[in-house]
Design a protein around this motif. Structure first.
Motif, PDB file in Angstrom:
ATOM      1  N   ALA A  20       0.836  -1.206   0.000  1.00 38.62           N
ATOM      2  CA  ALA A  20       0.000   0.000   0.000  1.00 38.62           C
ATOM      3  C   ALA A  20       0.870   1.255   0.000  1.00 38.62           C
ATOM      4  N   TYR A  21       1.927   1.247   0.800  1.00 44.12           N
ATOM      5  CA  TYR A  21       2.843   2.393   0.818  1.00 44.12           C
ATOM      6  C   TYR A  21       3.560   2.540  -0.523  1.00 44.12           C
ATOM      7  N   PHE A  22       3.927   1.422  -1.122  1.00 44.05           N
ATOM      8  CA  PHE A  22       4.625   1.463  -2.410  1.00 44.05           C
ATOM      9  C   PHE A  22       3.724   2.043  -3.498  1.00 44.05           C
ATOM     10  N   VAL A  23       2.470   1.603  -3.530  1.00 47.74           N
ATOM     11  CA  VAL A  23       1.516   2.135  -4.508  1.00 47.74           C
ATOM     12  C   VAL A  23       1.275   3.624  -4.256  1.00 47.74           C
ATOM     13  N   ALA A  24       1.137   3.994  -2.988  1.00 43.73           N
ATOM     14  CA  ALA A  24       0.956   5.413  -2.661  1.00 43.73           C
ATOM     15  C   ALA A  24       2.168   6.230  -3.095  1.00 43.73           C
ATOM     16  N   GLY A  25       3.366   5.683  -2.953  1.00 38.71           N
ATOM     17  CA  GLY A  25       4.572   6.374  -3.386  1.00 38.71           C
ATOM     18  C   GLY A  25       4.621   6.567  -4.892  1.00 38.71           C
ATOM     19  N   ILE A  26       4.214   5.554  -5.620  1.00 38.59           N
ATOM     20  CA  ILE A  26       4.185   5.674  -7.087  1.00 38.59           C
ATOM     21  C   ILE A  26       3.178   6.736  -7.512  1.00 38.59           C
ATOM     22  N   ILE A  27       2.008   6.729  -6.900  1.00 39.38           N
ATOM     23  CA  ILE A  27       0.985   7.727  -7.232  1.00 39.38           C
ATOM     24  C   ILE A  27       1.467   9.130  -6.862  1.00 39.38           C
ATOM     25  N   ALA A  28       2.119   9.262  -5.716  1.00 38.28           N
ATOM     26  CA  ALA A  28       2.591  10.575  -5.278  1.00 38.28           C
ATOM     27  C   ALA A  28       3.697  11.109  -6.182  1.00 38.28           C
ATOM     28  N   CYS A  29       4.459  10.236  -6.792  1.00 39.47           N
ATOM     29  CA  CYS A  29       5.555  10.685  -7.657  1.00 39.47           C
ATOM     30  C   CYS A  29       5.070  11.144  -9.037  1.00 39.47           C
ATOM     31  N   LEU A  30       3.785  11.049  -9.292  1.00 37.52           N
ATOM     32  CA  LEU A  30       3.269  11.489 -10.589  1.00 37.52           C
ATOM     33  C   LEU A  30       3.299  13.008 -10.740  1.00 37.52           C
ATOM     34  N   LEU A  31       3.136  13.742  -9.657  1.00 35.23           N
ATOM     35  CA  LEU A  31       3.192  15.198  -9.700  1.00 35.23           C
ATOM     36  C   LEU A  31       4.506  15.684  -9.096  1.00 35.23           C
ATOM     37  N   ILE A  32       5.036  16.760  -9.623  1.00 31.37           N
ATOM     38  CA  ILE A  32       6.327  17.263  -9.151  1.00 31.37           C
ATOM     39  C   ILE A  32       6.255  17.700  -7.694  1.00 31.37           C
ATOM     40  N   ILE A  33       5.181  18.366  -7.303  1.00 30.77           N
ATOM     41  CA  ILE A  33       5.088  18.894  -5.950  1.00 30.77           C
ATOM     42  C   ILE A  33       4.977  17.792  -4.899  1.00 30.77           C
ATOM     43  N   THR A  34       4.509  16.622  -5.299  1.00 36.12           N
ATOM     44  CA  THR A  34       4.331  15.544  -4.327  1.00 36.12           C
ATOM     45  C   THR A  34       5.444  14.493  -4.386  1.00 36.12           C
ATOM     46  N   ILE A  35       6.520  14.765  -5.098  1.00 35.29           N
ATOM     47  CA  ILE A  35       7.641  13.811  -5.127  1.00 35.29           C
ATOM     48  C   ILE A  35       8.217  13.574  -3.726  1.00 35.29           C
ATOM     49  N   PRO A  36       8.398  14.613  -2.867  1.00 39.07           N
ATOM     50  CA  PRO A  36       8.854  14.321  -1.502  1.00 39.07           C
ATOM     51  C   PRO A  36       7.893  13.411  -0.742  1.00 39.07           C
ATOM     52  N   VAL A  37       6.621  13.505  -1.041  1.00 40.42           N
ATOM     53  CA  VAL A  37       5.636  12.619  -0.423  1.00 40.42           C
ATOM     54  C   VAL A  37       5.875  11.182  -0.888  1.00 40.42           C
ATOM     55  N   GLY A  38       6.176  11.016  -2.172  1.00 39.30           N
ATOM     56  CA  GLY A  38       6.471   9.686  -2.700  1.00 39.30           C
ATOM     57  C   GLY A  38       7.722   9.085  -2.077  1.00 39.30           C
ATOM     58  N   VAL A  39       8.753   9.910  -1.916  1.00 38.95           N
ATOM     59  CA  VAL A  39       9.993   9.431  -1.289  1.00 38.95           C
ATOM     60  C   VAL A  39       9.725   9.008   0.150  1.00 38.95           C
ATOM     61  N   ALA A  40       8.937   9.806   0.879  1.00 41.14           N
ATOM     62  CA  ALA A  40       8.590   9.441   2.254  1.00 41.14           C
ATOM     63  C   ALA A  40       7.772   8.154   2.286  1.00 41.14           C
ATOM     64  N   SER A  41       6.926   7.969   1.292  1.00 42.01           N
ATOM     65  CA  SER A  41       6.119   6.752   1.227  1.00 42.01           C
ATOM     66  C   SER A  41       6.994   5.518   1.011  1.00 42.01           C
ATOM     67  N   PHE A  42       7.999   5.637   0.163  1.00 43.90           N
ATOM     68  CA  PHE A  42       8.922   4.513  -0.044  1.00 43.90           C
ATOM     69  C   PHE A  42       9.717   4.220   1.230  1.00 43.90           C
ATOM     70  N   ARG A  43      10.097   5.274   1.947  1.00 41.74           N
ATOM     71  CA  ARG A  43      10.827   5.101   3.216  1.00 41.74           C
ATOM     72  C   ARG A  43       9.930   4.400   4.230  1.00 41.74           C
ATOM     73  N   MET A  44       8.670   4.795   4.283  1.00 42.89           N
ATOM     74  CA  MET A  44       7.725   4.161   5.202  1.00 42.89           C
ATOM     75  C   MET A  44       7.422   2.719   4.791  1.00 42.89           C
ATOM     76  N   ALA A  45       7.464   2.436   3.487  1.00 45.55           N
ATOM     77  CA  ALA A  45       7.249   1.059   3.021  1.00 45.55           C
ATOM     78  C   ALA A  45       8.318   0.140   3.580  1.00 45.55           C
ATOM     79  N   ARG A  46       9.552   0.616   3.608  1.00 38.08           N
ATOM     80  CA  ARG A  46      10.621  -0.184   4.185  1.00 38.08           C
ATOM     81  C   ARG A  46      10.406  -0.384   5.682  1.00 38.08           C
ATOM     82  N   TYR A  47       9.913   0.648   6.345  1.00 40.47           N
ATOM     83  CA  TYR A  47       9.673   0.553   7.785  1.00 40.47           C
ATOM     84  C   TYR A  47       8.563  -0.445   8.100  1.00 40.47           C
TER      85      TYR A  47
END
Length: 138
Positions: A20-47
């Protein structure tokens, strides 16, 4: 012991939470302004994939930028991931073995809702002694 708990966590819902976090990260990386959100989502996926042995520590120098990003995070994907954690906790609590995992899933909700301004460090990291209340007292 941590490895056993992590494997049990992984089998009883961790893999689905990480997905779920990985999918949210991919979706968040679609817009430039939400790329930091996508990176945080990938970090949380690992956690959420392997949580035992990892500490969540507040960064003392986090300022207004992390507050703004927490707002953007919560509006875009944070609330949905909180719902996923609650649903996972409810399904884990059905079994006796899963009750401890359900508690862990619920304890992750504050980090899930507002991940910016927090750092994930390994419990064996020397910084863990100084960044948490694990500092031994005399």
């Amino acid at each position: 012991m941590r490895t056993l708990l992590n494997v049990l966590w992984l089998l009883l819902g961790g893999i689905w939470l990480a997905a779920a976090y990985f999918v949210a990260g991919i979706i968040a990386c679609l817009l430039i302004i939400t790329i930091p959100v996508g990176v945080a989502s990938f970090r949380m996926a690992r956690y959420v994939l392997w949580p035992f042995g990892t500490l969540v520590v507040r960064q003392p120098n986090a300022g207004a930028g992390s507050a703004i990003m927490n707002f953007i995070w919560f509006i875009t994907v944070g609330w949905l991931l909180v719902v996923v954690h609650v649903i996972t906790a409810l399904t884990q609590a059905v079994t006796i073995v899963g009750i401890a995992n359900a508690v862990v899933s619920l304890m992750m909700i504050p980090v899930t809702a507002f991940p910016f301004g927090k750092e994930l460090i390994d419990r064996d990291d020397p910084r863990a002694l100084y960044m948490t209340s694990l500092v031994p007292t005399r």
